[in-house]
Design a protein around this motif. Structure first.
Motif, PDB file in Angstrom:
ATOM      1  N   LYS A 186       0.800  -1.536  -0.036  1.00 33.18           N
ATOM      2  CA  LYS A 186      -0.140  -0.139   0.290  1.00 33.18           C
ATOM      3  C   LYS A 186       1.431   1.614  -0.378  1.00 33.18           C
ATOM      4  CE  LYS A 186      -4.233  -2.306   2.138  1.00 33.18           C
ATOM      5  NZ  LYS A 186      -5.265  -2.069   3.524  1.00 33.18           N
ATOM      6  N   GLU A 187       2.199   1.292   0.776  1.00 34.23           N
ATOM      7  CA  GLU A 187       3.011   1.906   0.242  1.00 34.23           C
ATOM      8  C   GLU A 187       3.412   2.487  -1.275  1.00 34.23           C
ATOM      9  OE1 GLU A 187       7.209   3.594   3.023  1.00 34.23           O
ATOM     10  OE2 GLU A 187       6.537   1.549   2.928  1.00 34.23           O
ATOM     11  N   ARG A 188       3.596   3.702  -1.638  1.00 33.66           N
ATOM     12  CA  ARG A 188       4.010   3.593  -3.287  1.00 33.66           C
ATOM     13  C   ARG A 188       5.572   3.255  -3.103  1.00 33.66           C
ATOM     14  NH1 ARG A 188       5.799   7.819  -6.870  1.00 33.66           N
ATOM     15  NH2 ARG A 188       4.483   7.485  -9.132  1.00 33.66           N
ATOM     16  N   GLY A 189       5.960   2.642  -4.195  1.00 34.60           N
ATOM     17  CA  GLY A 189       7.399   2.195  -4.173  1.00 34.60           C
ATOM     18  C   GLY A 189       7.979   1.623  -3.668  1.00 34.60           C
ATOM     19  N   ALA A 190       7.132   0.886  -2.899  1.00 39.44           N
ATOM     20  CA  ALA A 190       8.162  -0.036  -1.969  1.00 39.44           C
ATOM     21  C   ALA A 190       8.306  -1.073  -2.477  1.00 39.44           C
ATOM     22  CB  ALA A 190       7.152  -0.288  -0.592  1.00 39.44           C
ATOM     23  N   TYR A 191      10.050  -0.614  -3.412  1.00 40.57           N
ATOM     24  CA  TYR A 191      10.387  -1.813  -4.343  1.00 40.57           C
ATOM     25  C   TYR A 191      11.655  -1.247  -4.294  1.00 40.57           C
ATOM     26  CZ  TYR A 191       9.758   1.633  -8.551  1.00 40.57           C
ATOM     27  OH  TYR A 191       9.519   2.909  -9.076  1.00 40.57           O
ATOM     28  N   PRO A 192      12.863  -2.079  -4.674  1.00 39.87           N
ATOM     29  CA  PRO A 192      14.580  -1.823  -4.482  1.00 39.87           C
ATOM     30  C   PRO A 192      14.655  -1.500  -5.252  1.00 39.87           C
ATOM     31  CG  PRO A 192      13.644  -4.424  -5.672  1.00 39.87           C
ATOM     32  CD  PRO A 192      12.421  -4.008  -5.383  1.00 39.87           C
ATOM     33  N   ALA A 193      15.582  -0.666  -4.833  1.00 42.06           N
ATOM     34  CA  ALA A 193      16.429   0.907  -6.121  1.00 42.06           C
ATOM     35  C   ALA A 193      18.114  -0.026  -6.557  1.00 42.06           C
ATOM     36  CB  ALA A 193      16.803   1.882  -4.788  1.00 42.06           C
ATOM     37  N   GLN A 194      18.274  -0.989  -5.708  1.00 40.85           N
ATOM     38  CA  GLN A 194      19.766  -1.673  -5.913  1.00 40.85           C
ATOM     39  C   GLN A 194      19.145  -3.378  -4.887  1.00 40.85           C
ATOM     40  OE1 GLN A 194      23.850   0.048  -5.859  1.00 40.85           O
ATOM     41  NE2 GLN A 194      24.397  -1.966  -7.126  1.00 40.85           N
ATOM     42  N   MET A 195      19.374  -4.367  -6.427  1.00 39.66           N
ATOM     43  CA  MET A 195      19.257  -5.664  -6.094  1.00 39.66           C
ATOM     44  C   MET A 195      20.567  -6.726  -6.503  1.00 39.66           C
ATOM     45  SD  MET A 195      15.715  -7.692  -5.917  1.00 39.66           S
ATOM     46  CE  MET A 195      15.642  -7.998  -7.634  1.00 39.66           C
ATOM     47  N   GLU A 196      20.821  -7.539  -6.135  1.00 37.10           N
ATOM     48  CA  GLU A 196      21.695  -8.468  -6.467  1.00 37.10           C
ATOM     49  C   GLU A 196      21.205 -10.032  -5.842  1.00 37.10           C
ATOM     50  OE1 GLU A 196      26.559  -8.338  -5.748  1.00 37.10           O
ATOM     51  OE2 GLU A 196      25.856  -9.714  -4.544  1.00 37.10           O
ATOM     52  N   LEU A 197      21.506 -10.822  -7.355  1.00 39.77           N
ATOM     53  CA  LEU A 197      20.802 -12.663  -7.101  1.00 39.77           C
ATOM     54  C   LEU A 197      23.032 -12.888  -6.713  1.00 39.77           C
ATOM     55  CD1 LEU A 197      17.693 -11.976  -9.095  1.00 39.77           C
ATOM     56  CD2 LEU A 197      17.779 -12.782  -6.832  1.00 39.77           C
ATOM     57  N   SER A 244      24.497  -6.561 -10.359  1.00 39.45           N
ATOM     58  CA  SER A 244      23.318  -5.187  -9.737  1.00 39.45           C
ATOM     59  C   SER A 244      22.146  -5.840 -10.677  1.00 39.45           C
ATOM     60  CB  SER A 244      23.888  -4.772  -9.551  1.00 39.45           C
ATOM     61  OG  SER A 244      24.682  -4.887  -8.115  1.00 39.45           O
ATOM     62  N   ILE A 245      21.390  -4.873 -10.478  1.00 45.88           N
ATOM     63  CA  ILE A 245      19.315  -4.703 -11.202  1.00 45.88           C
ATOM     64  C   ILE A 245      19.443  -3.386 -10.522  1.00 45.88           C
ATOM     65  CG2 ILE A 245      17.528  -5.586 -11.742  1.00 45.88           C
ATOM     66  CD1 ILE A 245      18.449  -8.270 -11.138  1.00 45.88           C
ATOM     67  N   TYR A 246      19.479  -2.556 -11.376  1.00 44.31           N
ATOM     68  CA  TYR A 246      18.863  -1.433 -11.086  1.00 44.31           C
ATOM     69  C   TYR A 246      17.159  -0.312 -11.463  1.00 44.31           C
ATOM     70  CZ  TYR A 246      23.726  -0.252  -9.614  1.00 44.31           C
ATOM     71  OH  TYR A 246      25.453  -0.797  -9.687  1.00 44.31           O
ATOM     72  N   LEU A 247      16.620  -1.005 -10.697  1.00 42.42           N
ATOM     73  CA  LEU A 247      15.204   0.293 -10.928  1.00 42.42           C
ATOM     74  C   LEU A 247      14.895   1.959 -10.156  1.00 42.42           C
ATOM     75  CD1 LEU A 247      15.028  -3.121  -9.139  1.00 42.42           C
ATOM     76  CD2 LEU A 247      12.147  -2.766 -10.358  1.00 42.42           C
ATOM     77  N   SER A 248      14.680   2.636 -11.136  1.00 39.52           N
ATOM     78  CA  SER A 248      14.389   3.783 -11.147  1.00 39.52           C
ATOM     79  C   SER A 248      12.809   4.123 -10.502  1.00 39.52           C
ATOM     80  CB  SER A 248      14.535   4.521 -12.201  1.00 39.52           C
ATOM     81  OG  SER A 248      15.470   4.250 -12.720  1.00 39.52           O
ATOM     82  N   GLU A 249      13.146   4.763 -10.154  1.00 42.87           N
ATOM     83  CA  GLU A 249      11.718   5.863  -9.126  1.00 42.87           C
ATOM     84  C   GLU A 249       9.955   5.845 -10.678  1.00 42.87           C
ATOM     85  OE1 GLU A 249      12.246   9.299  -7.104  1.00 42.87           O
ATOM     86  OE2 GLU A 249      13.937   9.177  -6.335  1.00 42.87           O
ATOM     87  N   GLY A 250       9.298   5.790  -9.909  1.00 45.15           N
ATOM     88  CA  GLY A 250       8.142   5.819 -10.900  1.00 45.15           C
ATOM     89  C   GLY A 250       7.085   5.246 -10.848  1.00 45.15           C
TER      90      GLY A 250
END
Length: 704
Positions: free
Chosen positions: A86-97, A137-143
Motif C-alpha cells: 500500500k506504500e507507493r514505490g516500496a520496491y528495491p533500488a539496487q538488488m543482487e542475486l 546488479s539490477i537497478y530500478l528507477s523511481e516512478g
C-alpha cells in the motif's frame, strides 16, 4: 483498466507453460517482521501486508538466504520477486542475486553473483527504462507504484544448494543525506514472494524461445521475439504507420510437428485489447529449404467483433479451421483486415501432440520385460508411464490413466516412473487409457490405449484340459500300439531266429547227406567189393582210405562252419586259403590267395560263411574237373556293404557266361542257388588270363 490482481495471478504461475518452480526454504534474513514468519516469502500469497516489510531497516543492506531441497544443476535460472504494498514505490533500488554450492548456508557463505542477461517488470512497456542490469546488479528507477520483477541469468555453478537476495542501499535525492534500499518516500522496500525456475525454457510449448519473423516493421522496442520469450508482460504489434492488412508474425518451430493446440495470449496490461480480434492462424509446411511453404491448415477467428480479454487467451484446435493436416513447421498469426496495429500478441504458444507410453510392467511385484509377457494367474498388475520418444520436456510430464472398462472411469494422476497398480481378480483383458498433460496444465487430447492380457493357467483352461486329455488318450493309444509292435517285432525276431536255425540245420543235413552220406555210401560199396574180391585188391583199400579221409575233411568243414568262434572275416580267409591251397596242390595246380589285411575282426555269421564256402568249393571243383588250368587266383575283399570273392583261372574258359537260365553241368546252378538264399549273386565271366572268373557276392546284412 485491467485488474492488476489478474496480472499478478498470471505472473505468480511462473513462465507461461514452462518449467516448475523450485521448492525452497528460508534459511536466514537480516530483517524480521513481528507476526510475519519468513515462510510467507514462499507461500504464494502476494497480497499487500504479506511477506517481509523492511521499514526501519531501509538504511542498511539487507540479505535473505534461501536453500534448495537438493543440489540443482541448470544452465539458466529465472528469478521472480513481488513488491506489492500500500506504500507507493516500496520496491528495491539496487538488488543482487547470488548462488552457492556450499553445504552450510548463511550470509557469509561463499556466494557467486549471477549476471542477468534479461530483466523485466510487469509494467512493460509503459516504463521500459525503469529497470536495467549492470554487471552483477539490477537497478530500478523511481516512478512505479509497485512492481513484479523477473530476471533471467546464466548459472555459474553446478550443484546449486542456495540463493542469496541482497538489497543494496543507494543515494536517494528525496531522502536527504541517507542511502536507502527502496524507492518509497522514506526509502522502504517490501518483498512479498520469491520464486526460482531452473531452465525456464523447458516446456511442452515448442514455440518457447523459437525465432519469430515479422512480415513488416513493428512498433519501436516491441521486438517480434517477445511473442515467444515466455514473459506474460511482453508483447508486440505492427508499427502504427505501416499498413496492417496481411501483416503477420511467423514462428519457426525448427521441425515439422503434428499439433495438439495453439494458444494466443493478449497484452497483459489491458491496453487496446481489440487488437487481438478478427485474426487468422495458419500452419505451414517446410518448402525443403528451411522456409515456409504451402499452407496446410488455416482458421479465421473472432470475426464477430469480439477480442481476447486482457490477460486472456484463445486456444485454437484443429476443428477450428480447415486444411489437409494440423501439422507443420511454421505458425503464422495474420491480420486479414485493414485495422492498424494488428495483430497485437502477448505470447504465442504451440503445443504438439503427446504420445506417452508404458515404460515398465510388473506382475505381482516382479518386473517383466514386455507388457505382453504377463504370466498366468497374475493378481496385481503394475506399470509406469513415460513421455513418448519425441515428446518435448519429458522430465516435466504429468500423466493420468483410468480403467477403460471401469463404470466409474475416473482418472488417476501420476508422475513419470511412478508405479500404478491394477487389481486382477481373475484372468482376462484389462484395458487402460492414459494421456499426458502439457506444461500449461491442459491435458493432451491424444488418449493412448493398451490392453493387458492375463492368461488363464493352462490347468484351468477347458480347451487346454480337453487338449491334454486328448493328447493323453492319443499318447496312451500310441504307447499301446508301440508296445504291441514291439511284442510283434520280438515274436517276428524269434520266428526269424528259429527259421534261421531251422535253415542252418537243413543246410547241415543237406551237406551231410550230399557229401558225407555219399562218401559213406561209396565207402560201403568199396568195403563190399573188397569183401567179395579174392586176394584183397590193394587199390580198393587205397580208395577206401581216401574216402575215409575225405569224409573226415567234410565233417571237419561242417564243424568249422557251425563253430561261432569262426564268425569273422579273418577266419573265413584263413580257412579258404588252407583249403584251396591243399585241394589245388593235390590236383597239380598252383594257387595265389589275396586277402585284405584290415577288417579281419569283422563279424561274419554262419549264414554267410557257409554258403560262400560251399560256393567256393563248387568253383574249385569246376576248375579242377573242366578248366584245364595251371594256376588259380582267389581274391577276398570287402566292398561297402558286401563281401566279394573272386575265383579266376588261366584255363580254357567256358562258352557261355552269366546266364541264369543255363544248365551247364558245372555246378553253376548250385552256386547261384546257395548264394540266392542269402541275397547274394554269382557272376560268371572271363578272367584276365583268358580262363574263367567266378565272382561271388554276399551282402553283410544277409541272413537266413
Amino acid at each position: 483498466m485491467f485488474s492488476r490482481l489478474a496480472i499478478f495471478s498470471l505472473l505468480l504461475a511462473g513462465s507461461l507453460g514452462a518449467a516448475p518452480l523450485l521448492p525452497l526454504r528460508v534459511v536466514e534474513s537480516t530483517q524480521m517482521n513481528f507476526g510475519h514468519p519468513l515462510f510467507e516469502l514462499l507461500d504464494g500469497d502476494v497480497n499487500p501486508g504479506n511477506g517481509l516489510d523492511m521499514d526501519r531497516a531501509q538504511f542498511q543492506e539487507q540479505v535473505i538466504v534461501f536453500a534448495t531441497e537438493k543440489p540443482i544443476s541448470a544452465q539458466v535460472f529465472q528469478f521472480t520477486t513481488w513488491h506489492i504494498s500500500k506504500e507507493r514505490g516500496a520496491y528495491p533500488a539496487q538488488m543482487e542475486l547470488a548462488v552457492t554450492s556450499d553445504e552450510k548456508l548463511d550470509r557469509n557463505t561463499n556466494w557467486k553473483p549471477v549476471k542477468p542477461n534479461l530483466v523485466m517488470t510487469d509494467s512493460f512497456p509503459r516504463n521500459p527504462g525503469l529497470v536495467r542490469a549492470e554487471g552483477d546488479s539490477i537497478y530500478l528507477s523511481e516512478g512505479l507504484d509497485q512492481t513484479v520483477l523477473t530476471v533471467r541469468a546464466p548459472n555459474p555453478l553446478t550443484g546449486v544448494t542456495g540463493f542469496r537476495l541482497r538489497f543494496i542501499p543507494v543515494d536517494a535525492s528525496h531522502v536527504s543525506g541517507q542511502k536507502v534500499i527502496g524507492r518509497s518516500r522514506n526509502g522502504n522496500c517490501v518483498i512479498n514472494e520469491f520464486q526460482v525456475q531452473p531452465d525456464p525454457l523447458r516446456s511442452s510449448n515448442v514455440a518457447l524461445g523459437r525465432p519469430v519473423r515479422a512480415s513488416g516493421p513493428v512498433y519501436e522496442g516491441l521486438y517480434p521475439h517477445f511473442l515467444t520469450d515466455g514473459f506474460a508482460a511482453s508483447f508486440s504489434h505492427p508499427a502504427d504507420w505501416h499498413p496492417a492488412r496481411d501483416f503477420y508474425f511467423e514462428v519457426d518451430l525448427g521441425s515439422s510437428r503434428a499439433l495438439d493446440y495453439i494458444v494466443l495470449r493478449s497484452r497483459l496490461d489491458g491496453t487496446a485489447p481489440e487488437r487481438l480480434g478478427d485474426y487468422e492462424v495458419q500452419v505451414l509446411a517446410d518448402d525443403g529449404s528451411g522456409q515456409a511453404g504451402e499452407i496446410r491448415w488455416r482458421a479465421r477467428l473472432r470475426q464477430d467483433g469480439s477480442h481476447v480479454p486482457p490477460g486472456g487467451r484463445d486456444v485454437v484446435q484443429a476443428e477450428d479451421g480447415t486444411g489437409t493436416s494440423f501439422s507443420g513447421r511454421f505458425v503464422r498469426i495474420c491480420n486479414p483486415t485493414d485495422a492498424m496495429c494488428r495483430p497485437q500478441v502477448g505470447e504465442l504458444e504451440v503445443y504438439p501432440e503427446l504420445h506417452p507410453r508404458i515404460a515398465t510392467v510388473s506382475a505381482d511385484d516382479r518386473e517383466l520385460g514386455q507388457p505382453e509377457d504377463l504370466p498366468p494367474e497374475t493378481r496385481a498388475l503394475g506399470f509406469t508411464l513415460s513421455a513418448g520418444k519425441d515428446d518435448p520436456a519429458p522430465e516435466l510430464m504429468v500423466f493420468r490413466w483410468r480403467r477403460a472398462n471401469d463404470e466409474n472411469r475416473s482418472w488417476t494422476e501420476c508422475n513419470a516412473g511412478e508405479l500404478m497398480k491394477v487389481s486382477c481378480e481373475k484372468p482376462g483383458a484389462f484395458p487402460i487409457e492414459f494421456q499426458a498433460r502439457h506444461t500449461d496444465g491442459r491435458w493432451s487430447r491424444q488418449i493412448q490405449a493398451h490392453t493387458f492380457i492375463v492368461p488363464t493357467a493352462w490347468w484351468r483352461s477347458p480347451i487346454r484340459l480337453g487338449a491334454i486329455a486328448l493328447s493323453a488318450l492319443v499318447l496312451a493309444a500310441g504307447l499301446t500300439w508301440w508296445l504291441s509292435m514291439r511284442r510283434l517285432q520280438h515274436k517276428l525276431q524269434l520266428a526269424q531266429a528259429a527259421r534261421a536255425i531251422e535253415q542252418d540245420r537243413l543246410r547241415i543235413a543237406r551237406d551231410m547227406h550230399d557229401d558225407i552220406g555219399a562218401r559213406l555210401t561209396h565207402m560201403a560199396l568199396l568195403a563190399d567189393r573188397l569183401k567179395r574180391s579174392p586176394g584183397h585188391d590193394p587199390s580198393l583199400l587205397t580208395k577206401l582210405a581216401g574216402q575215409a579221409r575225405g569224409t573226415v575233411d567234410a565233417l571237419d568243414q561242417i564243424v568249422w562252419a557251425v563253430n561261432p568262434r569262426h564268425d569273422t572275416l579273418g577266419s573265413l580267409s584263413d580257412y579258404l586259403c588252407n583249403h584251396a591251397t591243399g585241394y589245388l596242390a593235390d590236383a597239380g595246380l598252383s594257387c595265389h590267395f589275396e586277402s585284405p589285411p584290415d577288417g579281419r575282426e569283422a563279424m561274419l555269421p554262419f549264414a554267410i560263411r557257409h554258403p560262400l564256402l560251399m560256393a567256393v568249393k563248387e568253383a574249385l571243383q569246376n576248375v579242377v574237373k573242366h578248366a584245364g588250368a595251371s594256376r588259380v587266383t582267389i581274391s577276398l575283399q570287402s566292398k561297402g556293404d558286401a563281401i566279394e570273392l573272386d575265383v579266376s583261372d588261366d584255363g580254357k574258359g567256358i562258352a557261355r557266361t552269366n546266364d541264369s537260365n543255363s544248365t551247364d553241368g558245372d555246378g553253376l546252378d548250385n552256386m547261384r542257388g546257395r548264394l540266392a538264399e542269402v541275397g547274394g549273386t554269382c557272376v560268371i565271366g572271363r578272367s584276365p588270363a583268358g580262363g574263367t572268373r567266378v565272382t561271388l557276392s554276399v551282402p553283410w546284412t544277409a541272413h537266413a
